[in-house]
Enzyme design. Structure first.
Site, PDB file in Angstrom:
ATOM      1  N   GLU A  45       0.835  -1.203   0.000  1.00 28.90           N
ATOM      2  CA  GLU A  45       0.000   0.000   0.000  1.00 28.90           C
ATOM      3  C   GLU A  45       0.868   1.251   0.000  1.00 28.90           C
ATOM      4  O   GLU A  45       1.845   1.343   0.749  1.00 28.90           O
ATOM      5  CB  GLU A  45      -0.902  -0.044   1.234  1.00 28.90           C
ATOM      6  CG  GLU A  45      -1.920   1.063   1.312  1.00 28.90           C
ATOM      7  CD  GLU A  45      -2.870   0.880   2.491  1.00 28.90           C
ATOM      8  OE1 GLU A  45      -3.879   1.597   2.552  1.00 28.90           O
ATOM      9  OE2 GLU A  45      -2.600   0.020   3.355  1.00 28.90           O
ATOM     10  N   LYS A 114      -9.081   3.341  -2.785  1.00 31.66           N
ATOM     11  CA  LYS A 114      -9.475   2.550  -1.620  1.00 31.66           C
ATOM     12  C   LYS A 114     -10.893   2.926  -1.194  1.00 31.66           C
ATOM     13  O   LYS A 114     -11.230   4.114  -1.123  1.00 31.66           O
ATOM     14  CB  LYS A 114      -8.486   2.787  -0.481  1.00 31.66           C
ATOM     15  CG  LYS A 114      -8.608   1.832   0.695  1.00 31.66           C
ATOM     16  CD  LYS A 114      -7.451   2.032   1.672  1.00 31.66           C
ATOM     17  CE  LYS A 114      -7.506   1.068   2.838  1.00 31.66           C
ATOM     18  NZ  LYS A 114      -6.363   1.262   3.776  1.00 31.66           N
ATOM     19  N   CYS A 175      -5.620  -3.417   1.891  1.00 35.45           N
ATOM     20  CA  CYS A 175      -5.389  -3.531   3.335  1.00 35.45           C
ATOM     21  C   CYS A 175      -6.669  -3.671   4.152  1.00 35.45           C
ATOM     22  O   CYS A 175      -7.215  -4.760   4.285  1.00 35.45           O
ATOM     23  CB  CYS A 175      -4.556  -2.355   3.811  1.00 35.45           C
ATOM     24  SG  CYS A 175      -3.819  -2.624   5.441  1.00 35.45           S
ATOM     25  N   PRO A 357      21.244   2.685  29.488  1.00 32.42           N
ATOM     26  CA  PRO A 357      21.485   2.544  30.929  1.00 32.42           C
ATOM     27  C   PRO A 357      21.073   1.132  31.357  1.00 32.42           C
ATOM     28  O   PRO A 357      19.890   0.786  31.306  1.00 32.42           O
ATOM     29  CB  PRO A 357      20.559   3.600  31.547  1.00 32.42           C
ATOM     30  CG  PRO A 357      20.247   4.555  30.421  1.00 32.42           C
ATOM     31  CD  PRO A 357      20.229   3.709  29.188  1.00 32.42           C
ATOM     32  N   LEU A 358      22.049   0.301  31.712  1.00 32.70           N
ATOM     33  CA  LEU A 358      21.809  -1.107  32.026  1.00 32.70           C
ATOM     34  C   LEU A 358      21.772  -1.277  33.542  1.00 32.70           C
ATOM     35  O   LEU A 358      22.810  -1.300  34.211  1.00 32.70           O
ATOM     36  CB  LEU A 358      22.919  -1.968  31.411  1.00 32.70           C
ATOM     37  CG  LEU A 358      22.755  -3.486  31.442  1.00 32.70           C
ATOM     38  CD1 LEU A 358      21.464  -3.918  30.765  1.00 32.70           C
ATOM     39  CD2 LEU A 358      23.958  -4.157  30.773  1.00 32.70           C
ATOM     40  N   SER A 359      20.566  -1.394  34.087  1.00 33.21           N
ATOM     41  CA  SER A 359      20.384  -1.308  35.534  1.00 33.21           C
ATOM     42  C   SER A 359      20.583  -2.618  36.268  1.00 33.21           C
ATOM     43  O   SER A 359      20.739  -2.624  37.488  1.00 33.21           O
ATOM     44  CB  SER A 359      18.968  -0.799  35.832  1.00 33.21           C
ATOM     45  OG  SER A 359      18.012  -1.801  35.480  1.00 33.21           O
ATOM     46  N   GLY A 360      20.517  -3.729  35.564  1.00 32.39           N
ATOM     47  CA  GLY A 360      20.547  -5.019  36.249  1.00 32.39           C
ATOM     48  C   GLY A 360      19.161  -5.588  36.459  1.00 32.39           C
ATOM     49  O   GLY A 360      19.009  -6.681  36.999  1.00 32.39           O
ATOM     50  N   GLY A 361      18.133  -4.844  36.016  1.00 29.01           N
ATOM     51  CA  GLY A 361      16.756  -5.329  36.092  1.00 29.01           C
ATOM     52  C   GLY A 361      16.344  -5.981  34.784  1.00 29.01           C
ATOM     53  O   GLY A 361      17.043  -5.913  33.775  1.00 29.01           O
ATOM     54  N   ILE A 362      15.165  -6.576  34.788  1.00 31.45           N
ATOM     55  CA  ILE A 362      14.743  -7.378  33.646  1.00 31.45           C
ATOM     56  C   ILE A 362      14.402  -6.523  32.420  1.00 31.45           C
ATOM     57  O   ILE A 362      14.562  -6.959  31.279  1.00 31.45           O
ATOM     58  CB  ILE A 362      13.554  -8.281  34.043  1.00 31.45           C
ATOM     59  CG1 ILE A 362      13.494  -9.495  33.105  1.00 31.45           C
ATOM     60  CG2 ILE A 362      12.247  -7.525  34.046  1.00 31.45           C
ATOM     61  CD1 ILE A 362      12.687 -10.630  33.660  1.00 31.45           C
ATOM     62  N   ASP A 363      13.946  -5.280  32.627  1.00 33.55           N
ATOM     63  CA  ASP A 363      13.554  -4.452  31.483  1.00 33.55           C
ATOM     64  C   ASP A 363      14.765  -4.008  30.660  1.00 33.55           C
ATOM     65  O   ASP A 363      14.783  -4.153  29.433  1.00 33.55           O
ATOM     66  CB  ASP A 363      12.765  -3.229  31.963  1.00 33.55           C
ATOM     67  CG  ASP A 363      11.423  -3.622  32.577  1.00 33.55           C
ATOM     68  OD1 ASP A 363      10.832  -4.594  32.100  1.00 33.55           O
ATOM     69  OD2 ASP A 363      10.990  -2.957  33.531  1.00 33.55           O
ATOM     70  N   SER A 364      15.768  -3.446  31.325  1.00 29.92           N
ATOM     71  CA  SER A 364      16.964  -3.039  30.572  1.00 29.92           C
ATOM     72  C   SER A 364      17.706  -4.261  30.050  1.00 29.92           C
ATOM     73  O   SER A 364      18.325  -4.222  28.983  1.00 29.92           O
ATOM     74  CB  SER A 364      17.886  -2.179  31.442  1.00 29.92           C
ATOM     75  OG  SER A 364      18.339  -2.891  32.569  1.00 29.92           O
TER      76      SER A 364
END
Length: 718
Positions: A45, A114, A175, A357-364
């Site tokens: 499209e 369309k 579509c 920023p890598l925090s050590g938590g599951i999201d980062s």
């Protein structure tokens, strides 16, 4: 003898307003289709300007440049000897339409606007285009002068018609028309159309492909026929990732399916089908009577044959066999969809890579693994000889001077383009610091480990000097407002540091002639919904690959990543308690996200889907959960949970107005920018709804022991 015909559809990675690049990818797809013996080629499209131009569709330049690109396609003899179905916007009688142009050998056959426009969720087509509501009707369209000079045509048919060749008939859908209840393919089939094309700009959502493929299969299951589905693929400049899967179906069965996630800019899918199979299928279903009463389409006759002549027999030409549909698990979709989106973004914005920023938590952690997955996809594409990927990788990795270099190892590539940083304070634990460091080492990111206590202390000291007041944490006797302020200043300092490091880290590594790094956010969809993040903290970034993904799905993804990417360290992230680490850790207290929020992540997902997908306000959500949770919670507890959710959703709604652009992956995304249009100043008490909820709770408590469902029915009715 059968009537065999080879047909082509495609996935194209088009980019909004990249007119020449889009044209070149269209031409490349036509060449590939012809090389495979195809006699009809269908594209996505609005493929000429790109589907996601948004308000640029209100500019006349978009229409002018689209015609200029189309003119160059018409005059290119490499595009001859094949019927072309190409998408672009057109102005007709001062109205703007989303159109398909069908052509053959440099002549326009007709233009199909369309009919049903996508106008909900992520889409606002009615803002840009007019639906063509004159079904089964055609008007005369006066071609632009530059096209008249090329084709020798002054006017062509514009409207709801079909192409009739010497051996078959071809009709079009676009579509959204596949998804609507009164889809055109039913009427087209009843009027004898055997080949139906659908040119799409359909985005990825977790678990959505199943619905799309079912609809593609069903389009010809009832009436028989051949269905060609084309789609955009990649990020064309916004929050959406278009996930390809160009497909060909015959009589309700899939015979060809393109990739859903790949870094190839052009992918052509072909199949050889037998028109006699369609005719035989239709002779065995009771559609004849209905076809006598169905709409009749204008036939635009084109004196060409798409199948080999009756005197020609090619034993090598065989019908393509039916195949199983390929589906990914949600955790696989998370691994590949956002990764492809990130690659498109960094290569097109001329960035030098990413900073997280890598925090050590599951999201980062999940965000970092998605970037690593992207590096794996880049290496795979380079090993398969994708010249565009190799060229882009050289530029992003600052290896343009080495013409022999190409990415061969994802860890090596990550070290060149991915930068991570643990921004610790006195409230950070050794566990999160060590997890961050080990994960960075395993995936190869260039990692920085720092403490920012002096920065936080300096800012708090400025406040103390200016006001004579020193805030302290709640655990040490401070108030809630002091406690929150001291948490927020840590989070906001991380955002400032993130942008400083993103600009200067390449410079520290001797890369003085490259651009900065894209800062990645890592707030998940549940935290954004609840507002469990600090405004302008390190969730404020350039882009966020997990902002539309639930915590529950992210955990499944991390579990999948342990084996898929050979990263045992990921298990330690799964085992850890989610915590922001913004309050002091003592022997008796460790901050917990779910305790802070007053609800679990699983509950947040349920609230989110009821609010957005089921369109529930506080009262109707309470009623639904009374039915679903009555065996687990007492009515008063359910009421408290619902009231708490809506309170925090409302008071934090303003955060969504500045939320980092996130990869769209969930139907309950609270994204304020086009998808979830709601006010950001709401009375968080919802007093009338709360009053009605309390009345039900009190009545149920008074009559405890009676049939609660019967009571509830009566109360809701009154």
């Amino acid at each position: 003898m059968g009537h065999l015909i080879t047909l082509a559809t495609c996935n194209l990675n088009q980019w909004a307003l990249d007119f020449e690049g889009n044209r070149d990818r269209i031409v490349e797809s036509i060449k590939i289709a012809k090389s495979k013996g195809a006699r009809l080629r269908v594209g996505p499209e609005l493929e000429v300007p790109g589907y996601g131009c948004l308000d640029h569709f209100l500019e006349n330049d978009t229409y002018l440049h689209s015609w200029e690109m189309y003119a160059s396609i018409l005059t290119n003899e490499d595009t001859y000897d094949i019927v072309l179905d190409i998408g672009m916007p057109i102005v007709h009688k001062s109205r703007k339409y989303n159109c398909r142009i069908l052509s053959y050998n440099g002549k326009i056959l007709f233009i199909r606007p369309k009919i049903f426009l996508a106008n909900d969720g992520n889409y606002r087509e009615m803002r840009f285009f007019t639906p063509f509501l004159k079904t089964n009707t055609c008007e005369e369209y006066v071609l632009p002068r530059l096209i008249q000079k090329i084709t020798g045509q002054v006017c062509v048919d514009f409207g709801d018609a079909v192409i009739s060749t010497l051996d078959t008939a071809i009709g079009c859908e676009t579509c959204e028309e596949l998804f609507t209840p009164a889809s055109p393919h039913i009427a087209l089939s009843l009027d004898g159309v055997e080949i139906i094309t659908n040119s799409s700009g359909s985005h990825h959502e977790l678990r959505k492909l199943n619905t799309r493929m079912e609809l593609i299969s069903e389009a010809t299951a009832k009436c028989g026929g051949i269905y060609l589905y084309a789609n955009q693929k990649g990020c064309d400049g916004d929050r959406l990732y278009y996930d390809g899967c160009a497909s060909i179906a015959v009589n309700g069965k899939i015979v060809a399916q393109g990739s859903q996630f790949s870094l190839d800019d052009v992918e052509v899918v072909t199949a050889t089908v037998d028109l006699e199979d369609v005719r035989a299928y239709r002779s065995s279903i009771s559609h004849g009577l209905q076809s006598r009463e169905s709409p009749k389409y204008k036939r635009i006759h084109v004196p060409i044959e798409l199948t080999p002549s009756s005197t020609t027999f090619d034993i090598k030409l065989k019908p393509t066999k039916i195949r199983e549909i390929k589906y990914y698990l949600p955790e696989e979709e998370i691994a590949y969809g956002p990764a492809c989106w990130l690659w498109d973004y960094v290569r097109r914005c001329k960035g030098s890579g990413f900073f997280l920023p890598l925090s050590g938590g599951i999201d980062s952690c999940a965000t970092a693994v998605i970037v690593y997955s992207m590096c794996c996809l880049v290496v795979d594409a380079a090993n398969n000889g994708n010249a565009q990927v190799i060229e882009d990788a050289r530029r992003i990795a600052n290896m343009e001077d080495d013409k022999d270099w190409k990415p061969t190892d994802p860890t090596e590539l990550a070290n060149k383009i991915f930068h991570t940083c643990f921004m610790g304070t006195t409230n950070s634990s050794n566990d999160t610091r060590s997890r961050s460091k080990e994960l960075a080492s395993k995936i190869g990111s260039y990692h920085v480990d720092l403490n920012m206590d002096s920065l936080v202390t300096a800012i708090v000291s400025i406040f103390e000097v200016a006001t004579g007041k020193k805030p302290v944490f709640k655990i040490f006797g401070g108030s809630n407002i002091e406690n929150l302020a001291l948490q927020n200043i840590q989070a906001r300092c991380r955002m400032v540091l993130a942008y400083l490091f993103a600009q200067l880290l390449p410079w520290t590594r001797g890369r003085t002639n490259t651009g900065g790094l894209l800062v990645l956010g890592s707030a998940n969809v549940d935290e954004q919904l609840r507002g469990y993040l600090t405004k302008y903290d390190c969730s404020s970034a350039d882009i966020n690959p997990i902002g539309g993904i639930s915590k529950t799905d992210l955990k499944k993804f991390i579990k999948f990543g342990v084996k898929r990417f050979d990263l045992p360290i990921l298990q330690s992230f799964l085992d850890a308690t989610p915590t922001a680490e913004l309050e002091p850790i003592t022997e008796n207290y460790v901050q917990s996200d779910e305790i802070d929020m007053g609800m679990t992540y699983e509950e947040l997902s349920i609230f989110g889907r009821l609010r957005k997908v089921s369109k529930c306000g506080p009262y109707s959500m309470f009623i639904k959960l009374l039915h679903e949770w009555s065996d687990v919670y007492k009515p008063r507890i359910i009421a408290e949970k619902v009231n708490r959710f809506f309170w925090y959703y409302a008071v934090n709604r303003h955060k969504q107005t500045v939320s980092t652009p996130s990869y769209h992956a969930e139907q309950y995304s609270p994204d304020d920018n086009r998808f979830d249009l709601r006010p950001f100043l709401i009375n968080p008490a919802f007093p009338w709804a709360r009053k009605k909820i309390n009345e039900i709770v009190e009545t149920l408590e008074m009559n405890d022991g009676e049939d609660k469902h019967h009571q509830l029915e009566n109360m809701v009715l009154t």
